[in-house]
Design an enzyme around this catalytic site. Structure first.
Site, PDB file in Angstrom:
ATOM      1  N   GLY A  37      58.110  32.768  21.969  1.00 15.08           N
ATOM      2  CA  GLY A  37      57.232  32.147  20.991  1.00 15.08           C
ATOM      3  C   GLY A  37      57.224  30.627  21.054  1.00 15.08           C
ATOM      4  O   GLY A  37      56.389  29.982  20.425  1.00 15.08           O
ATOM      5  N   CYS A 246      32.233  54.535  17.025  1.00 16.16           N
ATOM      6  CA  CYS A 246      31.526  54.041  18.202  1.00 16.16           C
ATOM      7  C   CYS A 246      30.318  54.942  18.487  1.00 16.16           C
ATOM      8  O   CYS A 246      30.446  56.171  18.540  1.00 16.16           O
ATOM      9  CB  CYS A 246      32.469  54.018  19.399  1.00 16.16           C
ATOM     10  SG  CYS A 246      31.648  53.639  20.970  1.00 16.16           S
ATOM     11  N   CYS A 249      31.184  56.710  22.132  1.00 18.60           N
ATOM     12  CA  CYS A 249      32.275  57.663  22.326  1.00 18.60           C
ATOM     13  C   CYS A 249      32.778  58.272  21.019  1.00 18.60           C
ATOM     14  O   CYS A 249      33.663  59.125  21.029  1.00 18.60           O
ATOM     15  CB  CYS A 249      33.438  57.004  23.085  1.00 18.60           C
ATOM     16  SG  CYS A 249      34.405  55.873  22.065  1.00 18.60           S
ATOM     17  N   CYS A 271      32.507  50.438  21.012  1.00 22.76           N
ATOM     18  CA  CYS A 271      33.854  49.960  21.312  1.00 22.76           C
ATOM     19  C   CYS A 271      33.789  48.620  22.010  1.00 22.76           C
ATOM     20  O   CYS A 271      32.980  48.409  22.914  1.00 22.76           O
ATOM     21  CB  CYS A 271      34.578  50.946  22.243  1.00 22.76           C
ATOM     22  SG  CYS A 271      35.075  52.466  21.442  1.00 22.76           S
ATOM     23  N   CYS A 277      36.336  53.025  26.084  1.00 21.12           N
ATOM     24  CA  CYS A 277      35.148  53.779  25.692  1.00 21.12           C
ATOM     25  C   CYS A 277      34.725  54.714  26.837  1.00 21.12           C
ATOM     26  O   CYS A 277      34.503  55.904  26.643  1.00 21.12           O
ATOM     27  CB  CYS A 277      34.026  52.801  25.351  1.00 21.12           C
ATOM     28  SG  CYS A 277      32.634  53.548  24.481  1.00 21.12           S
TER      29      CYS A 277
END
Lengths: 295, 267, 242
Positions: A37, A246, A249, A271, A277
């Site tokens: 980090g 979606c 899909c 998506c 997808c």
């Protein structure tokens, strides 16, 4: 969709950067992995594309990629957008490596604004393109002061931003580049990914590397590291939901993009992760379908 | 004498002890060899003309910077005495945002101009770990009320406020953490007289009610008389006279203090 | 016995001045030195009211201000019994004097230093609040005192800045008498007061003496002096003849 390794363009050093630069970048990466980090400065090079187009991510990718690697590049989750296509072609040409659009086949994934829906494995590396690496920047303009704040883990002010959201909107409105605390120590910008993706960073199998070309910073999250999104007790962290599936899909659990389909306000959701997808469609999933399209 | 006030719990000795504080800017003297004790509940005024070193002294006393020479000891809530200049940065920052406050003359130096009044006041709470929005909001509202702010403006940016209101926000921002010691640099400087009077009254009430100790730098003797128990007169970086505020102003000993006092316009 | 030791006895004086001198040096007027008085010795006991008397210029007000710590003592000692001990005002640190003033020693002058925006009731209640008395009790006692000085109740919630000179003076007197200090210093408290209010002042001083306070005062008015003082001390420019 997978392109095999080809001959590298002989006019370039492998993966464009010279070997000394790559070593320098790798040293920065090693330090970044050692201090999860923490932003490590590095000597960012001029790249053959403008700042803001992923120069930081490209330098990181160029420094870690090898002949045996398979590269996937996504922009907003899609493999077929201009930025993704050109970066993929850049490495195919300068390194002659294999590329793919399949998440599971990739060993290195460079991304802008998304994390693939599929869980990443610990033999994969994900490289994020970062515009502004300093999460404290909008609260504190002085770099000397933000460095001190990181040094002292003096992060209370970060909640000021979230406080402002709740005061203004009644909830935490920040929906991308949502600040996270790495391994309980360093406050970090996850890059402008949607907060939907924040939970995926937590304990992720893959090594996560972040490169900011203009700001000349590299930082990292080693595999299986604690990543917490900041929040308030009475306003806990939440990810976006759409109340839709979606159109292609039928997935109701992936990150959806709204696509405007006509001038009458018609739209559909699809998506954002095109590979995800496509895989679902192949597996036989079907969405409600959008408006008729010529394709 | 049967009742005890909060200020009376002073058996422990001075809250802040400065010894031999000296600081220069190259050849120019900021302040020289200043020694003082500040007792719990005591308000110390520091007066002198521009360039007399009073702001330098304030910065040294508040550890905003560490002087070339001198020591600063502070009596912590735990009863231990801390050597402030020898503290680690993290510890010092914690002290400065919990037990201490600093009110700048220019509110822009003490506020985050890009975030709302409420967030400015709440910041200290969040900085020390408050993580409950509702509780933070409640304390912020309470404090903005105590400095007589219009609560309908809690979410407005300081840039939309007048100078006097900005100063109120700055004061609330400092007092929300319940500090024991507040440093103020010309807190009413640059304000209209009527605004100044209201602010002075507010400060006076707050220091009285909360039993705060304070060091207030001002060039205005009337402000010093109204707010401080004790007065320190500075000139060319040195303390030329100090004592009880009314004594220094009514029976000044040093030529410079006599000049200062006799220069005040009578109304 | 002299000084501090002598003052620890129960029947010892509450205030003792020993060789007190005061002079002013005016640095900005050629450094001239003005001697106000020197060699003042004075004992004031509990339950008595001492009137300082003498022609103007003998430093009566200065002496009272010295005892209060408002003026700096040039030489000598000013001993005041406080909190089970004895404090030398001439040497005490500011915080000690503040503490002593808060609990032990009150000072009433004819002039009110107006504090902007603070209501009369709070002005009077403040000395009580400063020793930790609860707001409601302090305000009740303050109201009682304001009423005694004939300040109409409709004015109590207003800041005295807008009051007439006489009203301001009476608010100040109410503030000065609201606390039962063991030591009370009064400087011309009755100047320009009407008879009714003058009598209130006299009553307050006598009440203070009765409860055992040590009072030192300046009373210009001979009649007031006769009734308010139990002893008169003559001050001359050369010094005191106690």
């Amino acid at each position: 969709m997978t392109a095999p390794a080809t001959a590298q363009d002989s006019g370039y050093n492998f993966a464009y950067l010279d070997e000394q630069t790559k070593r320098m970048v790798r040293r920065a990466i090693l330090k970044a992995v050692a201090i999860p980090g923490h932003q490590v400065p590095f000597g960012s090079r001029e790249m053959p594309l403008p700042y803001g187009w992923g120069t930081g991510g490209i330098q990181v990718t160029a420094s870690i990629i090898g002949l045996a690697d398979v590269l996937k590049v996504i922009d907003q989750g899609a493999d077929d957008t201009t930025n993704a296509v050109s970066i993929r072609r850049f490495f195919a040409r300068t390194a002659g490596i294999a590329t793919t659009e399949k998440t599971e086949d990739a060993t290195v994934i460079q991304t802008r604004h998304r994390i693939p829906e599929m869980n990443l494995r610990d033999d994969q590396i994900i490289v994020y393109q970062v515009p502004i690496p300093e999460p404290l920047r909008w609260l504190e303009a002085r770099e000397t002061e933000t460095r001190k704040m990181h040094g002292l883990a003096d992060y209370g002010v970060m909640h000021v931003k979230l406080y402002e959201d709740i005061a203004k909107y009644g909830h935490i409105e920040t929906s991308y580049d949502y600040p996270v605390l790495i391994n309980g120590r360093y406050l970090m910008s996850p890059s402008p990914i949607p907060k939907f993706d924040n939970p995926k960073m937590h304990e992720m199998g893959a090594l996560q590397l972040f490169g900011a070309g203009r700001e000349k910073r590299i930082y990292a999250i080693p595999p299986y590291t604690r990543v917490e999104s900041l929040d308030f007790e009475d306003h806990p962290f939440q990810v976006q939901t759409w109340g839709a599936v979606c159109a292609i899909c039928g997935d109701g659990e992936s990150f959806l993009d709204e696509v405007i389909t006509d001038d009458q306000g018609g739209s559909m959701y699809i998506c954002s992760d095109t590979d995800h997808c496509g895989r679902r469609v192949v597996a036989g999933h079907k969405g409600p379908g959008g408006p008729e399209e010529s394709t | 004498m049967t009742t005890m006030s909060a200020q009376e719990a002073r058996d422990d000795g001075p809250l802040l002890t400065a010894t031999g504080i000296s600081h220069s800017y190259g050849d120019r003297i900021g302040c020289r060899d200043v020694t003082l004790d500040l007792w719990p509940g005591e308000v110390l005024g520091v007066v002198g003309e521009s360039g007399s070193g009073k702001t330098t002294l304030l910065n040294c006393l508040s550890a905003r910077f560490i002087p070339a020479a001198g020591a600063l000891n502070y009596l912590l809530r735990t009863g231990e005495t801390a050597d402030v200049y020898a503290m680690g940065e993290a510890e010092r920052r914690m002290l400065m945002r919990t037990d201490w406050g600093f009110v700048h003359q220019n509110p822009r130096d003490g506020l985050r101009m890009g975030v709302s009044a409420g967030a400015n006041v709440g910041e200290r709470l969040m900085a020390v770990g408050a993580r409950h929005y509702g509780a933070i909001r409640e304390q912020v509202t309470d404090w903005l009320g105590r400095v007589e702010m219009d609560l309908g403006r809690i979410d407005d940016l300081p840039t939309q406020f007048s100078g006097g209101m900005q100063q109120r926000v700055q004061i609330a921002r400092n007092l929300v953490s319940g500090p024991r010691l507040v440093f103020m640099d010309e807190p009413t400087g640059g304000l209209d007289v009527s605004v100044q009077a209201r602010l002075l009254d507010l400060l006076r009430g707050l220091t009285n009610d909360l039993g705060l100790s304070a060091v207030i730098v001002t060039h205005d003797l009337a402000v010093a008389r109204l707010l401080s128990h004790r007065l320190m007169v500075m000139r060319r970086g040195e303390v030329v006279e100090q004592g009880l505020t009314d004594q220094v102003l009514d029976d000044p000993q040093h030529a410079y203090t006599q000049l200062l006092v006799s220069s005040v316009l009578q109304t | 016995m002299t000084g501090v030791d002598a003052m620890n006895d129960d029947d010892a004086p509450v205030i003792r001045l020993e060789g007190v001198a005061k002079s002013f040096v005016l640095h900005n007027q050629g450094g001239i030195e003005l001697d106000v008085f020197r060699g003042i010795d004075l004992d004031v006991f509990a339950g008595e009211s001492v009137a300082l008397h003498g022609p103007s210029g003998t430093g009566k007000s200065s002496l009272i201000r010295l005892i209060y710590g408002n003026y700096l003592c040039s030489t000598g000692r000013i001993l005041v019994r406080h909190g089970g001990g004895v404090t030398d005002i001439a040497k005490a640190a500011p915080h000690e004097i503040i503490e002593l003033r808060r609990h032990t020693m009150g000072y009433v002058s004819q002039f009110l230093r107006v504090i902007p925006r603070v209501p009369a009731l709070q002005v009077v209640a403040e000395p009580l609040r400063a020793v930790g008395i609860r707001a409601d009790e302090a305000e009740a006692r303050a109201g009682e005192m304001l009423a005694r000085f004939n300040i109409p109740e409709r004015l109590w919630s207003l800041a005295p800045a807008t009051f007439s000179g006489g009203e301001q003076q009476r608010v100040n007197l109410a503030r000065g008498f609201v606390m039962d200090y063991p030591v009370l210093l009064v400087d011309e408290p009755t100047a320009s007061l009407d008879h009714a209010n003058r009598d209130v002042v006299i009553d307050q001083i006598r009440a203070a003496v009765d409860r055992g306070a040590a009072v030192v005062g300046i009373f210009h008015d001979a009649a007031v002096r006769e009734t308010a003082a139990t002893r008169i001390v003559e001050l001359t420019p050369a010094g005191a003849a106690a």
